[in-house]
Structures are given as C-alpha cells and as structure tokens.
Design a protein around this motif. Structure first.
Motif, short mmCIF file in Angstrom:
data_model
loop_
_atom_site.label_atom_id
_atom_site.label_comp_id
_atom_site.label_asym_id
_atom_site.label_seq_id
_atom_site.Cartn_x
_atom_site.Cartn_y
_atom_site.Cartn_z
N ASP A 291 -24.08 10.89 -4.52
CA ASP A 291 -24.17 12.12 -3.71
C ASP A 291 -24.17 11.87 -2.20
OD1 ASP A 291 -24.16 13.65 -6.02
OD2 ASP A 291 -26.34 13.74 -6.13
N GLN A 292 -24.11 10.61 -1.77
CA GLN A 292 -23.98 10.36 -0.34
C GLN A 292 -22.54 10.61 0.09
OE1 GLN A 292 -26.48 10.18 1.41
NE2 GLN A 292 -28.09 8.84 0.61
N LEU A 293 -22.34 10.75 1.40
CA LEU A 293 -21.04 11.15 1.95
C LEU A 293 -20.33 9.98 2.62
CD1 LEU A 293 -22.10 14.52 3.62
CD2 LEU A 293 -20.94 14.23 1.42
N THR A 294 -19.01 10.05 2.61
CA THR A 294 -18.19 9.08 3.33
C THR A 294 -17.13 9.83 4.14
OG1 THR A 294 -16.56 8.85 1.56
CG2 THR A 294 -18.47 7.39 1.47
N ILE A 378 -1.00 5.37 13.69
CA ILE A 378 -0.24 6.23 12.79
C ILE A 378 -0.98 7.55 12.54
CG2 ILE A 378 0.77 4.21 11.65
CD1 ILE A 378 -0.96 4.79 9.19
N THR A 379 -0.23 8.55 12.12
CA THR A 379 -0.85 9.82 11.75
C THR A 379 -1.66 9.63 10.47
OG1 THR A 379 1.11 10.48 10.50
CG2 THR A 379 0.99 11.17 12.80
N LYS A 380 -2.80 10.33 10.37
CA LYS A 380 -3.68 10.19 9.21
C LYS A 380 -4.28 11.55 8.85
CE LYS A 380 -5.18 6.36 8.20
NZ LYS A 380 -4.74 5.32 7.25
N THR A 381 -4.46 11.82 7.56
CA THR A 381 -5.20 12.99 7.10
C THR A 381 -6.67 12.61 6.98
OG1 THR A 381 -3.31 13.84 5.86
CG2 THR A 381 -5.48 14.66 5.22
N ALA A 382 -7.55 13.35 7.64
CA ALA A 382 -9.00 13.08 7.57
C ALA A 382 -9.58 13.68 6.30
CB ALA A 382 -9.70 13.67 8.79
N ARG A 383 -10.48 12.94 5.67
CA ARG A 383 -11.13 13.43 4.44
C ARG A 383 -12.62 13.06 4.44
NH1 ARG A 383 -5.82 11.84 2.47
NH2 ARG A 383 -4.85 13.60 1.39
N ILE A 384 -13.45 14.02 4.07
CA ILE A 384 -14.87 13.77 3.79
C ILE A 384 -15.01 13.71 2.27
CG2 ILE A 384 -17.24 14.54 4.13
CD1 ILE A 384 -15.71 13.88 6.71
N GLY A 385 -15.70 12.69 1.79
CA GLY A 385 -15.86 12.53 0.36
C GLY A 385 -17.30 12.41 -0.06
N GLU A 386 -17.54 12.68 -1.34
CA GLU A 386 -18.88 12.57 -1.92
C GLU A 386 -18.83 11.58 -3.07
OE1 GLU A 386 -21.45 15.68 -4.35
OE2 GLU A 386 -21.46 16.15 -2.21
N ILE A 387 -19.76 10.64 -3.08
CA ILE A 387 -19.81 9.61 -4.12
C ILE A 387 -20.47 10.19 -5.37
CG2 ILE A 387 -20.69 7.32 -4.73
CD1 ILE A 387 -20.76 6.79 -1.63
N LYS A 388 -19.82 10.04 -6.50
CA LYS A 388 -20.31 10.62 -7.75
C LYS A 388 -20.76 9.52 -8.71
CE LYS A 388 -20.60 14.30 -7.79
NZ LYS A 388 -21.63 15.12 -7.08
N PRO A 389 -21.45 9.90 -9.81
CA PRO A 389 -22.03 8.89 -10.71
C PRO A 389 -21.00 7.96 -11.36
CG PRO A 389 -23.08 11.02 -11.08
CD PRO A 389 -21.94 11.27 -10.14
N ASP A 390 -19.73 8.34 -11.39
CA ASP A 390 -18.72 7.44 -11.96
C ASP A 390 -18.28 6.37 -10.97
OD1 ASP A 390 -17.22 8.94 -10.20
OD2 ASP A 390 -15.83 9.74 -11.70
N GLY A 391 -18.88 6.36 -9.78
CA GLY A 391 -18.56 5.35 -8.78
C GLY A 391 -17.36 5.68 -7.93
N LEU A 392 -16.74 6.82 -8.16
CA LEU A 392 -15.59 7.23 -7.38
C LEU A 392 -16.00 8.24 -6.31
CD1 LEU A 392 -12.88 7.55 -10.19
CD2 LEU A 392 -13.32 5.61 -8.65
N ILE A 393 -15.12 8.44 -5.35
CA ILE A 393 -15.39 9.34 -4.23
C ILE A 393 -14.43 10.51 -4.32
CG2 ILE A 393 -15.62 9.53 -1.72
CD1 ILE A 393 -15.89 6.46 -1.65
N TYR A 394 -14.97 11.73 -4.22
CA TYR A 394 -14.18 12.94 -4.38
C TYR A 394 -14.16 13.72 -3.08
CZ TYR A 394 -14.31 11.88 -9.34
OH TYR A 394 -14.16 11.26 -10.57
N THR A 395 -12.98 14.18 -2.69
CA THR A 395 -12.81 14.91 -1.44
C THR A 395 -13.55 16.24 -1.48
OG1 THR A 395 -10.62 13.92 -1.12
CG2 THR A 395 -11.12 15.92 0.13
N VAL A 396 -14.37 16.50 -0.45
CA VAL A 396 -15.03 17.80 -0.32
C VAL A 396 -14.49 18.57 0.88
CG1 VAL A 396 -17.15 17.03 -1.46
CG2 VAL A 396 -16.94 16.79 1.03
N TRP A 397 -13.74 17.88 1.73
CA TRP A 397 -13.06 18.53 2.85
C TRP A 397 -11.93 17.63 3.32
CZ3 TRP A 397 -11.93 16.87 7.76
CH2 TRP A 397 -11.39 17.82 8.63
#
Length: 420
Positions: A291-294, A378-397
């Motif tokens: 549940d922490q953010l990246t 280079i151009t980049k898309t910014a993403r905020i992610g949340e770490i979930k119990p499966d160890g992966l990070i999911y985009t929240v914005w």
C-alpha cells in the motif's frame, strides 16, 4: 491539480580526481555540462567488420546490485532482440560487460576502459547520480556516448549523455502535484547521502515553499546503511502527512522494515518512493511495503500489447518470477533509441548520432518516447503507483500525455535560482 506540461507533437579518467570533483560541483549547482569540443582522443571504434561493440556498465556487486543487475539483463534482452531481427546497419551487436561495483570511481575507470581499450560505439548503464557524474567527464573528454537509464535530479545536460530515465519534471514534480491534490500539507524527507537525494530535496523544498507545504524534517544516511532506528523515530515524532523517500539500494530494506516495526502505516503516513521498483519490492519484503506509493514512468502492470510482449519476453529470458521495472525498461528503451538513431544517421560515430537524435522515437513498453535534441532527454508519461500484496505496482494516476523533458525546470517559476 496542475498537470505536468504535456508533450507537443514531434516527428517521428577520468583524467584525475580534480576533474571529477570539478564536474560534480559544476553539475550539482545546475550548470550545463560543457558543450565545447575538448581534445578528445581519436575514436577506435571499428566498423569494418560484421559486428559492432557496445558497453554494458552496471553494478553487479555492492549495495546497488539489488537494483542494477536487472538493468544489465534488460540491455542484453534488447541486444538479443535486435540481433535476431538482423542487427543494426547489418551488423550484429556485441556486448562488452563491466561491473561498476557500486563505486563512482570504478564506473569512471571502467568507462575509460570500454571507450579506449574495448572501442565500444556506446555505453549503456549507470544508476546513481554519483556514478553518472563520475563518468560524465570521461565521455566528454573522449567524445563518446553514454545512455543513462535512471530517473535523476535534473539540472544537467550533456551532448555525450542520453538520459532515458525521468528528469525532475517527469517524476518528482508530478508526485508532489499528486500529494498536493490529495491534501498533503507536510512532508518528511529521507534520502541517501549523495547527489540525487540532496538535489532532489532542494527542488522539493522549493516546491513546498511555493505550494504551502511544510517540511517537518530532512535526514540523509550513507548508501548501504542498515540502522534506521533514529531516523524512523524522528519521522514518527514529526508526524508529517507523508514521507518523500529518496533512499537508494538495499538501504530501503532496513528503512521499510523499521517503518513497519514501529507501527507506522501507509494509511496514517504514506511513503512516496522514487527509487523502489518491482525488483526491490521482493528484497524489502512485500509485507513491509504493501500500500505504499511510488512515482515512476513504467510499471509491469501497464496493460498494452507492447508492454505485454515485453514482459513475456523478459520472463522467458530470465524466469517467470523475474518482474520488470522502470529503470530496466528505460535501459531496454535506450538500446532501441540508439539503434533507431544509428539507422537514421546511417553511421555509428558520435557526431552523426548527436546530429540526428532529435525527434527519434520508439514505441516503448511505457508508451511512445521521443528524444529531445536540445537536451538529450526523452518524453515520459508520469505515473503514481501503489504496491499491492502480489508484489506488483498498479497505476493510481498518470499524466494525460507524455511530458516533455525540462531538466532545468525553466517552466516552473518556483524553481528560479535552483540551476545556479
């Protein structure tokens, strides 16, 4: 929330420690790396045969190995794919690998070797800003090319470095905008004691002052530190709304374990990290960081055909349990951007690549990226992610479009004066 500036459409040793120190001071205060042509040694790159050499320079030992081994693997994946498709200008790419050993001076020494002895056409690698700053004068004095794949603190550009990770306005500023939108009024800053965290936190403090945020504390610890009891106690006592984390390497393991041990939670005081990707989550222990953010530009969970193919190829090459992550994706992208630029220039030499890089694009796993010929970012898309119990990070914005690089933050009035 003020969204980051969107992309406009565009067409497709070190000679000695004094040199390194001078470069560090110059870059750290935001000055542009010299554009002047030095007395560069004549290139020994051999283009007469059926192969072309490139260097892969990453920390395979030391505190940064937890992060950099995957970067090495991603570089090899890109090279293998390109070779299988016929190579570049009908030449097969040969990798010469070196270990930077998590030491800036070693990175500089190995960069010199790769350029002068191994005669590589370009080098891919580096992670910490200290390693990049140690290598910068080596590449400039030899007029050779480094493709650097990791987000960094900005306030720098060089004709001899292509920056394929995010600069500040593509990662840190969007993260701060996100926190502001969520009502964050105060921050505690924790980082490793070297260039990137210190410069990034100068930028964060300038943003905070202009946006009504209070900085309740600021602490640094040497790379590789494992004792965070004092810092975590100060964080808990300060009672900030959020922590902005610029720790690097395996120090994050000790930090998050101690964070959880004292009862701090992402619900009461979230931590936003800018150097923790999927690879590091496993080392930290997902139970310590759920549940922490990246803040990044790429996550394995991006659901597009291009990324799904990339993830499948990486796992086929290195194992189903191996996640993909932002820095290794940026390293993979950097090899393709080099290839595309070489093919546009129809040459491997440094000047031809510099002259033809602007506007070169690649349909990357993170989305379309394009080289800005003015600053080699280079151009980049910014993403905020949340770490979930499966160890992966999911985009929240995510930003609505790729963000043009602004390494000197010229488009932000609050940043005036940061670049020296």
């Amino acid at each position: 929330m003020r969204l980051p500036r969107p992309m406009f459409n565009r067409s497709a040793l070190i000679a000695g420690s004094v040199v390194v120190t001078a470069s560090m001071v110059l870059s750290a205060c935001g000055s542009k790396a010299s554009d002047e042509e030095g007395a560069a040694a004549a290139s020994c790159v051999d283009t007469s045969g059926s192969t072309i050499k490139v260097g892969s320079l990453n920390s395979l030992s030391g505190t940064m190995a937890i992060s950099e081994v995957t970067v090495r693997d991603a570089i090899k994946l890109a090279v293998d794919e390109i070779n299988a498709a016929g190579g570049v200008l009908d030449k097969q790419i040969e990798i010469v690998g070196e270990d930077g050993a998590s030491e800036p001076t070693v990175f500089a020494e190995k960069a010199e070797k790769l350029i002068s002895s191994d005669c590589v056409a370009a080098v891919f690698g580096g992670w910490t800003s200290s390693s990049r700053k140690a290598m910068l004068p080596v590449f400039e004095s030899n007029n050779s090319l480094l493709y650097y794949p990791v987000q960094y603190e900005g306030l720098e550009s060089s004709k001899n470095i292509f920056y394929t990770g995010a600069t500040t306005n593509q990662q840190i500023v969007p993260a701060l905008d996100y926190l502001k939108e969520k009502g964050t009024k105060s921050l505690y800053l924790v980082g490793s004691d070297y260039v990137f965290p210190q410069t990034a936190n100068r930028i964060i403090k300038a943003y905070a002052e202009a946006n009504g945020m209070e900085i309740k504390g600021e602490d640094y610890t040497p790379l590789g530190s494992t004792d965070f009891s004092t810092i975590i106690n100060k964080v808990r006592t300060a009672d900030a709304d959020a922590v902005f984390n610029t720790l690097n390497g395996d120090s994050n393991v000790a930090f998050f374990r101690e964070y959880k041990n004292v009862g701090l939670t992402p619900q009461e005081m979230p931590v936003v990290s800018v150097s923790i990707a999927e690879e590091e989550v496993g080392g930290i222990g997902v139970q310590n960081i759920t549940d922490q953010l990246t803040a990044w530009n790429y996550y394995q969970t991006i659901d597009t055909p291009v990324n799904n193919a990339f993830v499948a190829a990486y796992k086929k090459a290195y194992g189903e349990n191996k996640p993909t992550s932002d820095p290794m994706e940026a390293a993979y992208v950097s090899v393709y951007l080099w290839k595309n630029t070489v093919e546009k220039a129809q040459a491997f030499d440094t000047k031809a690549i510099q002259d033809n890089a602007g506007g070169v694009s690649f349909d990357a796993p993170e989305g379309l990226v394009t080289i800005d010929g003015e600053n080699n970012h280079i151009t980049k898309t910014a993403r905020i992610g949340e770490i979930k119990p499966d160890g992966l990070i999911y985009t929240v914005w995510e930003s609505p479009a790729p963000i043009e690089p602004d390494p000197y933050l010229k488009s932000y009035p609050w940043a005036a004066g940061l670049s020296g």
